[in-house]
Design an enzyme around this catalytic site. Sequence first.
Site, PDB file in Angstrom:
ATOM      1  N   PRO A   1      -5.438   0.632  18.474  1.00 38.59           N
ATOM      2  CA  PRO A   1      -5.124   0.090  17.137  1.00 38.59           C
ATOM      3  C   PRO A   1      -5.140   1.135  16.021  1.00 38.59           C
ATOM      4  O   PRO A   1      -4.730   0.850  14.901  1.00 38.59           O
ATOM      5  CB  PRO A   1      -6.220  -0.944  16.912  1.00 38.59           C
ATOM      6  CG  PRO A   1      -7.325  -0.534  17.807  1.00 38.59           C
ATOM      7  CD  PRO A   1      -6.698   0.117  18.994  1.00 38.59           C
TER       8      PRO A   1
ATOM      9  N   LYS B   1       0.133   0.211  15.275  1.00 32.10           N
ATOM     10  CA  LYS B   1       1.507   0.204  15.791  1.00 32.10           C
ATOM     11  C   LYS B   1       1.797  -0.948  16.752  1.00 32.10           C
ATOM     12  O   LYS B   1       2.930  -1.082  17.213  1.00 32.10           O
ATOM     13  CB  LYS B   1       1.798   1.536  16.510  1.00 32.10           C
ATOM     14  CG  LYS B   1       1.923   2.718  15.563  1.00 32.10           C
ATOM     15  CD  LYS B   1       3.079   2.547  14.595  1.00 32.10           C
ATOM     16  CE  LYS B   1       2.994   3.518  13.435  1.00 32.10           C
ATOM     17  NZ  LYS B   1       3.756   3.034  12.271  1.00 32.10           N
TER      18      LYS B   1
ATOM     19  N   HIS C   1       0.858  -1.197   0.000  1.00 36.23           N
ATOM     20  CA  HIS C   1       0.000   0.000   0.000  1.00 36.23           C
ATOM     21  C   HIS C   1       0.886   1.235   0.000  1.00 36.23           C
ATOM     22  O   HIS C   1       1.660   1.440   0.929  1.00 36.23           O
ATOM     23  CB  HIS C   1      -0.913   0.003   1.236  1.00 36.23           C
ATOM     24  CG  HIS C   1      -2.117  -0.876   1.079  1.00 36.23           C
ATOM     25  ND1 HIS C   1      -3.290  -0.650   1.729  1.00 36.23           N
ATOM     26  CD2 HIS C   1      -2.311  -1.985   0.326  1.00 36.23           C
ATOM     27  CE1 HIS C   1      -4.179  -1.570   1.391  1.00 36.23           C
ATOM     28  NE2 HIS C   1      -3.606  -2.399   0.544  1.00 36.23           N
TER      29      HIS C   1
ATOM     30  N   TYR D   1      -9.524   5.784   6.683  1.00 33.88           N
ATOM     31  CA  TYR D   1      -9.745   6.153   8.083  1.00 33.88           C
ATOM     32  C   TYR D   1     -10.766   7.286   8.094  1.00 33.88           C
ATOM     33  O   TYR D   1     -10.559   8.310   7.445  1.00 33.88           O
ATOM     34  CB  TYR D   1      -8.448   6.656   8.716  1.00 33.88           C
ATOM     35  CG  TYR D   1      -7.416   5.595   9.000  1.00 33.88           C
ATOM     36  CD1 TYR D   1      -6.480   5.225   8.035  1.00 33.88           C
ATOM     37  CD2 TYR D   1      -7.368   4.958  10.235  1.00 33.88           C
ATOM     38  CE1 TYR D   1      -5.531   4.256   8.299  1.00 33.88           C
ATOM     39  CE2 TYR D   1      -6.417   3.980  10.512  1.00 33.88           C
ATOM     40  CZ  TYR D   1      -5.502   3.637   9.538  1.00 33.88           C
ATOM     41  OH  TYR D   1      -4.564   2.668   9.800  1.00 33.88           O
TER      42      TYR D   1
ATOM     43  N   TYR E   1       3.645   6.673  10.059  1.00 30.18           N
ATOM     44  CA  TYR E   1       2.774   5.537   9.732  1.00 30.18           C
ATOM     45  C   TYR E   1       3.597   4.401   9.114  1.00 30.18           C
ATOM     46  O   TYR E   1       3.420   3.227   9.469  1.00 30.18           O
ATOM     47  CB  TYR E   1       1.668   5.981   8.764  1.00 30.18           C
ATOM     48  CG  TYR E   1       0.540   4.976   8.642  1.00 30.18           C
ATOM     49  CD1 TYR E   1       0.623   3.908   7.756  1.00 30.18           C
ATOM     50  CD2 TYR E   1      -0.600   5.068   9.447  1.00 30.18           C
ATOM     51  CE1 TYR E   1      -0.388   2.965   7.648  1.00 30.18           C
ATOM     52  CE2 TYR E   1      -1.627   4.125   9.343  1.00 30.18           C
ATOM     53  CZ  TYR E   1      -1.505   3.087   8.446  1.00 30.18           C
ATOM     54  OH  TYR E   1      -2.516   2.142   8.358  1.00 30.18           O
TER      55      TYR E   1
HETATM   56  C1  PHB Z   1      -6.903  -4.021  10.389  1.00 34.45           C
HETATM   57  O1  PHB Z   1      -6.853  -4.298   9.170  1.00 34.45           O
HETATM   58  O2  PHB Z   1      -7.332  -4.832  11.256  1.00 34.45           O
HETATM   59  C2  PHB Z   1      -6.395  -2.667  10.842  1.00 34.45           C
HETATM   60  C3  PHB Z   1      -5.768  -1.842   9.926  1.00 34.45           C
HETATM   61  C4  PHB Z   1      -5.311  -0.594  10.335  1.00 34.45           C
HETATM   62  C5  PHB Z   1      -5.480  -0.194  11.651  1.00 34.45           C
HETATM   63  C6  PHB Z   1      -6.112  -1.041  12.577  1.00 34.45           C
HETATM   64  C7  PHB Z   1      -6.574  -2.281  12.176  1.00 34.45           C
HETATM   65  O3  PHB Z   1      -5.034   1.038  12.029  1.00 34.45           O
END
Ligand code: PHB
Length: 393
Positions: A296, A300, A72, A204, A388
């Site tokens: 989450p 990280k 990505h 997000y 990130y």
């Molecule tokens: C996930 O794919 O479970 C996931 C991806 C990004 C995040 C948290 C969880 O920031």
Amino acid sequence: MRTQVAIIGGGPSGLLLGQLLHRQGIDTVVLERKTPAHVLGRIRAGILETGLVELLREAGVGARMDREGFVHDGAEMSATYGGTGERFRIDFVRHAGRPVVVYGQTELTQDLYDAREAAGLPTLFEVDHMAIHDADTDRPHLTFDRHGRAQRLDAAVIVGCDGFHGVSRQAIPLAVRREFETIYPFGWLGVLSETPPVHHELIYANSDRGFALCSMRNANLSRHYIQCALSDHVGDWTDRNFWDELRRRLPPDVAEALVTGPSIEKSIAPLRSFVTEPMRWGRLFLAGDAAHIVPPTGAKGLNTAASDVHYLYHALAEFFVEHSEAGLDSYSARALRRVWKAERFSWWMTNLLHRFPDMTAFDVRMQQAELDLLRSSDHAQALMAQQYVGLPY
Ligand code: PHB
Ligand code: APR
């Protein structure tokens, strides 16, 4: 029994450390409370920083990740208020010079188990009543029960990779240990569905109804989250209610494109930030969730466990191969410097994207201004992208 390094915990941290040490000719025993199936049944984020990708390749377990992982180059941010939304993209490659890899933690853990088994390395599952003895001497040992028998394992070094609910952190005396914690006033309701991702990158979303995240595991396995109240129970949420609420939090064009389907996994996770200092007591060292937890939001958790493992693996190689304790002596301070930056980034992203119950109208404007600054400033986007994809080890 005797070994050089006793590793408590057969999750990603313990398994990755064991694999890296094996390649240095250092003997380890991994001791896991649960069964392999239980460990592999945990659904966890799989956003891999470049550092972790390189560490897995160094450990000799990167082949399937390289074949099946998704690269990505960026992620989308969206802000939706009153039904109208806007989106902007954070370009990881432009701002930080590298991407992230999406590869489920379950797959990564399976690869590590397979490699450990192929190398004939000892992993003791279903151990119980684990206790750490004489950690502050140069002859520490473990006692535990397994299959109804009391057992003892002597080691030169013990590493606690036993997660937030493990025993190793408690082995550091309270007079020495300092803990830092904040618990967020909401949870994440997560759904796994055999549906195509709504977008080829993660989205997000901040909305006046709360946070949402559109993620994925592969081209036909999507992972979505919505912020929910701490008082919510999974049974309160039908699939239909989940999908309807997720749509309300996404920009209209994304909501329109969303393909829904039955949940094959549905769960609510609490959010906390937690750090324990120090990450060492004598011959006991902590790594991963045993020492720190992040919400989450910034993905990280696994990646900060990886940097702990990187520092500790090199320190242990110096100790056993070069007979130098310098790396072990500097491990805790070195690991914590990166841990606290990951904690800050995860805290910042969580505050940026969630609707806190006690937010005032002013707080909402501050959050909107922060998002607008991120949308409009190359420098702000560069700072986010560099964190990130992962700060240097
Ligand atoms: C996930 O794919 O479970 C996931 C991806 C990004 C995040 C948290 C969880 O920031
Ligand atoms: N004895 C033996 N094993 C134990 C004990 C114990 N007393 N207590 C816990 N364990 C095991 C757990 O069963 C688990 O398999 O230790 C392992 C810890 O694994 P994780 O909790 O996954 O922690 P870690 O390996 O540090 O990986 C961090 O996993 O939880 C996610 O979000 C986290 O992605 C991050 C990653």
